[in-house]
Enzyme design. Structure first.
Site, mmCIF file in Angstrom:
data_model
loop_
_atom_site.group_PDB
_atom_site.id
_atom_site.type_symbol
_atom_site.label_atom_id
_atom_site.label_comp_id
_atom_site.label_asym_id
_atom_site.label_seq_id
_atom_site.Cartn_x
_atom_site.Cartn_y
_atom_site.Cartn_z
ATOM 1 C CG ASP A 20 -2.200 0.850 0.908
ATOM 2 O OD1 ASP A 20 -2.149 1.672 -0.032
ATOM 3 O OD2 ASP A 20 -3.215 0.729 1.627
HETATM 4 C C1 BGC Z 1 -4.991 3.268 0.157
HETATM 5 C C2 BGC Z 1 -5.209 2.275 -0.950
HETATM 6 C C3 BGC Z 1 -5.055 2.937 -2.294
HETATM 7 C C4 BGC Z 1 -3.706 3.598 -2.367
HETATM 8 C C5 BGC Z 1 -3.401 4.246 -3.699
HETATM 9 C C6 BGC Z 1 -3.745 4.089 -0.035
HETATM 10 O O1 BGC Z 1 -3.657 5.114 0.876
HETATM 11 O O2 BGC Z 1 -4.954 2.596 1.402
HETATM 12 O O3 BGC Z 1 -6.478 1.702 -0.813
HETATM 13 O O4 BGC Z 1 -5.229 2.004 -3.304
HETATM 14 O O5 BGC Z 1 -3.618 4.578 -1.343
HETATM 15 O O6 BGC Z 1 -4.163 5.350 -3.916
#
Ligand code: BGC
Length: 757
Positions: free
Chosen positions: A282
């Site tokens: 993530d």
């Molecule tokens: C989130 C994810 C997301 C990623 C990219 C993160 O902060 O937890 O769900 O896909 O950002 O935007």
């Protein structure tokens, strides 16, 4: 003969797949032989140049130079076919090996055409529709250059304080698994190489929804038995459905952050479940392991790679430290090679080596994006996601001749219609409720409108919520002036429709709440409007379950619409006027107060269960609130009524290989046709571990004309009785089982059977 033909077809398919895999392997082997160590590490790097929603402290720098240097495997947050084409061109013309980039995005509930938030969609209990929502999103997003969706989010969530409950399918592992499968199928459609399919990325692996206190990014601690039985099934369903990628979560599991957790990413995901695709971190979750206390950037990056992580999102820990770790013997070349190979395989399957511009087609973009058929679908999805929570004296549906006072901060608002995580959606195109009512009536009725209240009067909350633009717009007038205007139009109308709830950014990422009520400004408005004495209809927009005790007491009708996407206003009008009969059912319990959470229907019994809601001393309960939720899982009304009768079980004693047929007769006892989701629950009465008081094991959504009856049958086998025991063995145990069929998790018809070994 038929068996022979089927066997031949099967053999042909297997041979074909094997041949394709062999071809891919050769291609990638040849390519990897040409790659330097730096280029291999470069493939493991996922960057965002900004422009989308930035959810961490960092945005990538010098992206263009890095692309040319072969230091980037993919990008996200680049929106638009021409921008994606430009970035791809840079990769395939200026980098030494011309390896194409992959392009991801948070396509969560639709792309540019925005559908209801996932929690809303789940309330349709319509898997074909949910699959279609992902299919349409894929068609639109791929037309704009994308080939990778950071979706579906399948984290089981039982704590509405956690704002990201909005992004998932609710509290139940069985339903969550069906949704996971539907979404993966919708995005990938069985063939990633097509120019209208997206590679899915199931997230957040794993257990992210169980953050302590509902506080985002917080600690998770859970027994393996609970993990396997209650939280892991949807991720596994996504893997079984062939998801191309998995995203590791922010939280710890058994004390080790998911992103660096070898048990999770290798032993469970790859060895036990047989996952063959790629794993991405993530947003900066590799680097965040420093704050988790796992070491410095070099250490945590090595930890992640060794755990089985392939791609590092934004943090550049892989890019900047893996070479050193290799020289120092902290990681092995094989790990880097494996990760690189999996990323190249994903690109190969996406067809990017055949044509790096496969997804960049300006003509398709023009045709697909925000096309009228997608708007039609958006309205259909929205109407199907609404849940009618209350409708006393059939106040709803409204007659199209009624004089309506339409009141509330969300009644004529575009900016909150799309809901959380609508990164590519433009709320300027959203239809607010006022416009929807006018569209539905052709301007033929009297609609008086007043804002009535701010979403919240609290400027500090407004500041926190307004990070991506104004969602809470605090009026220049004081609250009393706004209420006075609202009550005066209410007095002049036949019915008062109040559109209240949460701003879109009051749920979603980093939007946890400790209290779950509608903000006080709006509660005051509702109470003042009640005093006018006209029928009071509440339309509630929210990204999470709210505590609606007061509202449920004083309103005549409550329609829960979640954040319904672009077509919100038109869809709400259709339901308010009865052009569409609501049929949504809750996929998450609505608590009476925040102190009850976590609250979920499939809980264990405890050794001192409370019989009913009456307080009993020395039983498991509270002094100040009952155990039951305000609205249970599976609950939702219709403009008609359904009667359940005649529960039949085909046997009362069964052998292991026998199938139990459980059926019930459902009758539409009202005056209009309607859809009903018939739910099957099972309770395993005695087990080697404590078993839940009931578990959803099946459901069927049926259509019934007024007066019509249908028999709904479920075939139950021992497969439906299986669970993970204390040794994490997945099996069923002989004994007695309660079979329950009903309209929700509370109102059920029960029978009992015995299964012998
Ligand atoms: C989130 C994810 C997301 C990623 C990219 C993160 O902060 O937890 O769900 O896909 O950002 O935007």
């Amino acid at each position: 003969m038929v068996r022979k033909i089927l066997f031949c077809i099967f053999s042909f398919v297997v041979l074909n797949v094997n041949a394709q895999n062999a071809k891919m392997k050769t291609f990638i082997d040849v390519l990897m032989k040409k790659m330097t160590l730096e280029e291999k590490i470069g493939q493991l790097n996922l960057l965002t140049p900004g422009g989308g929603i930035v959810t961490g402290a960092v945005v990538s720098k010098d992206v263009e130079t890095k692309i040319s240097n072969g230091q980037v495997g993919g990008l996200f947050g680049v929106i638009g076919e021409s921008k994606i084409r430009q970035a791809q061109e840079l990769a395939v013309t200026t980098s030494r090996l011309k390896i194409p980039l992959m392009f991801g995005s948070d396509v969560i509930h639709g792309y540019k055409t925005t559908f209801p938030i996932p929690l809303g969609l789940s309330c349709s209990w319509d898997m074909q529709m949910i699959e279609r929502s992902a299919r349409i999103a894929a068609t639109e997003a791929t037309a704009d250059g994308l080939n990778w969706a950071f979706s579906p989010m399948v984290d089981i969530a039982r704590d509405p304080r956690w704002g990201r409950i909005a992004e998932g399918g609710g509290e139940d592992p069985y339903l969550g698994s069906q949704i996971a499968k539907a979404m993966i199928t919708g995005y990938q459609n069985g063939d990633l190489s097509k120019d209208n399919t997206l590679m899915a990325c199931v997230k957040h692996f794993a257990l992210y929804g169980a953050a302590e206190g509902g506080r985002d990014y917080n600690t998770v601690d859970m027994s393996r038995v609970r993990m396997y039985n209650e939280y892991l099934p949807p991720y596994k369903a996504a893997v079984d459905a062939g998801t191309g990628s998995v995203m590791s979560s922010f939280n710890v599991i058994d004390g080790i952050p998911a992103t660096g957790n070898k048990w999770l990413l290798t032993d469970l995901l790859r060895k036990e479940w047989g996952f063959k695709g790629m794993v991405v971190s993530d947003y900066t979750s590799v680097n965040e392991m420093i704050d988790h206390g796992m070491g410095d950037l070099q250490q945590v990056s090595a930890l992640a790679l060794n755990a089985g992580l392939d791609m590092d999102m934004v943090g550049e820990g892989f890019l900047t430290t893996l070479k050193k770790s290799l020289q120092e013997g902290k990681v092995k070349l094989k790990q880097i090679d494996d990760a690189c190979k999996r990323i190249l395989e994903a690109k190969y399957k996406l067809g990017l080596f055949d044509d790096p511009y496969r997804y960049c087609n300006a003509e398709r973009a023009l045709k697909e994006i925000l096309s009228s058929d997608k708007k039609v679908a958006a309205k259909e999805f929205a109407t199907n996601s609404f849940v009618l929570l209350k409708n006393s004296k059939n106040v709803l549906p409204l007659k199209k001749s009624t004089n309506i006072a339409l009141i509330g901060p969300l009644a004529n608002d575009k900016s909150n219609m799309l809901g959380t995580w609508a990164v590519s959606g433009n709320s300027d195109f959203a239809i607010p409720v006022l416009e929807g009512l006018k569209n539905a009536t052709g301007g033929g009725i009297n609609i008086l409108y007043a804002k009535g209240a701010n979403i919240s009067d609290d400027t500090s909350i407004a500041k926190k919520v307004n990070v991506f633009g104004t969602r809470i717009d605090i009026d220049k007038r004081n609250p009393q002036e706004m209420i006075d205007e609202a009550t005066s139009i209410a007095e002049r109308s036949d019915v008062v429709v109040v559109v209240v709830g949460e701003a879109s950014e009051m749920s979603g990422e980093s939007a946890s709440r400790s209290l779950l009520q509608i903000p006080l400004s709006q509660q005051n408005l509702i109470k003042e409007l009640k005093k006018i004495g006209k029928p009071l209809v509440l339309v509630i927009m929210t990204g999470r379950p709210l505590t609606l005790g007061m509202e449920n007491e004083i309103a005549d009708a409550i329609l829960l619409t979640w954040h319904a996407g672009h077509e919100a206003g038109n869809a709400i009008a259709d339901v308010l006027f009865g052009d569409f009969n609501p049929s949504g059912k809750l996929t998450t319990s609505f608590p009476k107060n925040a102190g009850q959470v976590p609250i979920y229907y499939n809980h264990l019994n405890t050794g001192r269960p409370n019989a009913g809601d009456e307080f009993q001393k020395f039983r498991s309960n509270y002094l100040d609130v009952e155990n039951s939720p305000l609205f249970p899982f599976g609950y939702g009304l219709s403009y008609t009524t359904f009667n359940y009768s005649d529960l039949k079980l085909s046997a009362n004693k069964l052998k292991p290989n026998e199938t139990l047929m459980a059926s019930v007769t459902v009758t539409n006892t009202g005056h209009v046709s309607g859809k009903e989701t018939v739910q099957l629950y099972i309770r395993d009465l005695v087990g080697s571990i404590a078993r839940p008081v009931k578990e959803l094991k099946g459901f069927q959504k049926i259509d019934l004309q007024a007066g019509e009856s249908k028999t709904v049958s479920f075939a139950i086998t021992t497969n439906d009785l299986k669970f993970y025991n204390n040794n994490l063995k997945y099996d069923w145990e002989a004994g007695e089982f309660e079979i329950m069929i009903g309209t929700d998790s509370k109102n059920i018809n029960k029978g009992k059977v015995q299964w012998i070994k």
